[in-house]
Design a protein around this motif. Sequence first.
Motif: not given
Lengths: 152, 152
Positions: A31, A35, A38, A54, A56-58, B3, B6-7, B22, B24, B27-28, B30-32, B34-35, B100, B107
């Motif tokens: 993870a 993170l 991404s 801008i 935003r991707t993962g 960052y 980015l928004v 959104d 994107g 996707k970001i 998702d990792a947050i 899970n972590l 975040w 985190i």
Amino acid sequence: MVYNFLVKDIESNLSQKAIGTDKGLAKIGDAIVNLTYSVAKSVYLTKNTNSKAIVRTGTKVGKKILAEALKKAGMKDFARSRADAHDMADTVEAIVAYIWITEKMSIKEITDFLIEHLEGDLNSRIEEIAGARGAFVSLLNFIKQFLPDNKS
Amino acid sequence: MVYNFLVKDIESNLSQKAIGTDKGLAKIGDAIVNLTYSVAKSVYLTKNTNSKAIVRTGTKVGKKILAEALKKAGMKDFARSRADAHDMADTVEAIVAYIWITEKMSIKEITDFLIEHLEGDLNSRIEEIAGARGAFVSLLNFIKQFLPDNKS
């Protein structure tokens, strides 16, 4: 992180293999890798795209990319013997989790490091593979200073 | 995170749907998710297991759990109309990423919040589903204060 107690058992008998073959660390590291990569990719594309859009991707970082990074960094000793690509990718993830849990690098520091070391056109799949691999090789080389010298 | 750029586009026309739909951000996020859930589960199990064994684990939080959490928190308006479970899970992930990236919660703060709000025997799959759902409902309810009031 103040969750260092999560690695107390590993630290009591610290070795390259104790870190690199821990399955729980690999899951947490999975993870972290996804993170940080991404966000790094999003920042890199936002800064390097002509359109000023801008992005935003993962993206999940492929096992093969991580396995090759481990080999190129000369760190196969951290993986179990006769490790396949999947095992070696787990090893990279476990190392990253160990570094984060022991507060050697924060999520932001890992992300910034990847941003600095990414290169190429990440919108091209072939260039992205090379770019991601290179950034993780650099990260592993940087991380070595925080890791034990004894193999097992 | 620093960052926030980015928004910038989302913030220039901020609404519940702008954040929650959104792709994107999802996707970001998702990792947050899970972590933070993986570390929270590891800490929770390490603290609540009689054997005093250290538990390191990683679990992806299922789409259904996140979708139900969004509904229970009364936040379906953040998702697109006629959203299915997958869309609603993406919405939860997008909201968490937004929080975040805009530095409302780190985190560590998200992880600590989940640890505090987890309950039950997470080694039982049925209890874990209820425990994880409850923790994410609490997180979403807490996060509401940082989110816009206007729907679209």
